[in-house]
Design an enzyme around this catalytic site. Sequence first.
Site, PDB file in Angstrom:
ATOM      1  N   GLY A 137       1.163  -1.570   0.365  1.00  0.00           N
ATOM      2  CA  GLY A 137      -0.220  -0.076   0.450  1.00  0.00           C
ATOM      3  C   GLY A 137       1.122   1.485   0.414  1.00  0.00           C
ATOM      4  N   ASN A 149       1.441   3.209  -2.049  1.00  0.00           N
ATOM      5  CA  ASN A 149       0.179   4.763  -3.238  1.00  0.00           C
ATOM      6  C   ASN A 149      -0.676   4.815  -2.004  1.00  0.00           C
ATOM      7  OD1 ASN A 149       1.474   5.532  -5.460  1.00  0.00           O
ATOM      8  ND2 ASN A 149       1.061   3.459  -6.184  1.00  0.00           N
ATOM      9  N   LEU A 179      -4.607  -6.138  -7.914  1.00  0.00           N
ATOM     10  CA  LEU A 179      -4.485  -6.445  -8.355  1.00  0.00           C
ATOM     11  C   LEU A 179      -5.330  -8.262  -8.865  1.00  0.00           C
ATOM     12  CD1 LEU A 179      -1.076  -8.173  -6.505  1.00  0.00           C
ATOM     13  CD2 LEU A 179      -1.376  -6.937  -8.838  1.00  0.00           C
ATOM     14  N   LEU A 182      -9.213  -8.198 -11.461  1.00  0.00           N
ATOM     15  CA  LEU A 182     -10.009  -7.793 -11.778  1.00  0.00           C
ATOM     16  C   LEU A 182     -11.171  -7.131 -11.510  1.00  0.00           C
ATOM     17  CD1 LEU A 182     -10.060  -7.253 -15.226  1.00  0.00           C
ATOM     18  CD2 LEU A 182     -11.193  -9.404 -15.570  1.00  0.00           C
ATOM     19  N   ASN A 232      -7.236   3.875 -11.861  1.00  0.00           N
ATOM     20  CA  ASN A 232      -6.169   2.757 -11.744  1.00  0.00           C
ATOM     21  C   ASN A 232      -4.533   4.303 -11.750  1.00  0.00           C
ATOM     22  OD1 ASN A 232      -4.271   0.235 -10.719  1.00  0.00           O
ATOM     23  ND2 ASN A 232      -4.303  -0.667 -13.148  1.00  0.00           N
ATOM     24  N   HIS A 234      -1.053   2.061 -12.976  1.00  0.00           N
ATOM     25  CA  HIS A 234      -0.307   1.379 -13.709  1.00  0.00           C
ATOM     26  C   HIS A 234       1.474   1.812 -13.747  1.00  0.00           C
ATOM     27  CE1 HIS A 234       1.143  -2.079 -16.065  1.00  0.00           C
ATOM     28  NE2 HIS A 234       1.653  -1.714 -17.165  1.00  0.00           N
ATOM     29  N   ASP A 273      -5.948  -2.985 -17.992  1.00  0.00           N
ATOM     30  CA  ASP A 273      -5.222  -1.590 -18.018  1.00  0.00           C
ATOM     31  C   ASP A 273      -5.772  -1.039 -19.767  1.00  0.00           C
ATOM     32  OD1 ASP A 273      -3.957  -1.948 -16.331  1.00  0.00           O
ATOM     33  OD2 ASP A 273      -2.241  -3.658 -17.425  1.00  0.00           O
ATOM     34  N   GLU A 306       4.822   8.966  -9.185  1.00  0.00           N
ATOM     35  CA  GLU A 306       3.547   7.828  -8.881  1.00  0.00           C
ATOM     36  C   GLU A 306       2.879   8.429  -7.506  1.00  0.00           C
ATOM     37  OE1 GLU A 306       2.953   3.678  -8.469  1.00  0.00           O
ATOM     38  OE2 GLU A 306       4.798   3.053  -9.855  1.00  0.00           O
TER      39      GLU A 306
END
Length: 234
Positions: free
Chosen positions: A13, A15, A89, A91, A106, A108, A149, A178
């Site tokens: 975590g 981010n 991680l 969907l 999201n 990436h 993505d 990021e």
Amino acid sequence: MSVPVAVFASGGGTNFQSLLDHQTPEGDWEIRLLISDRAEAGALERAAKYGAEARVIPVKGRPTGDVARETLEVLEELGIQVVLLAGYLRLVPAEVVRAFRRRILNIHPALLPAFGGKGMWGRRVHEAVLASGASFSGPTIHYVDEEYDTGSILAQWPVPVLADDTPDSLAARVLKVEHILYPAAVDHLCRWIARDEPAPPFSLPGLGMAVREAFSPEETARQIQAGFGLGEAG
């Protein structure tokens, strides 16, 4: 009034922490909930220290419909309007995507549409960038759709790839960006949501820039040079 936000995370975590650190009482949004698919995720400890509500919603071995229903119930319970993926991680179920269309972001660690898709996360992404011989990488913030993505891009920030880079050194450089770009992009999205209008693409003037497919190699080089104060790119 702040936009109520939920964060989905599967791992440590970092981010998520950058989002927590960015918040202010007078800000445009407020994290009210952390959802993780893993009971051992480090992000849960960060939520506990911050005092945010946290729920574990397991995904492995469960029907997607059950995961979707449980997720939507929790989001509705807490009045969530925006969802942020921060190292999640899994969907996101299609039912959740439809309920929050263009309200799920999201981040990436590469410049999509390159180096994305199922299985492309963490170190694998940076290994692929270096193997390709690309001269720059950087994070992408995009809307989440029903695939990995492939959602439309809200923001990107090119990061130079250096000649002596390893996957770890490149990952560290991208991660610093990021932690700046994601909170700023969330500010941007939530301001437009408060206006009840679609958010336009976002960039950080003088620091970051949107990279579009229409850019020529010369224009991309110029933007990298301007954004990072580099000498002649080439």
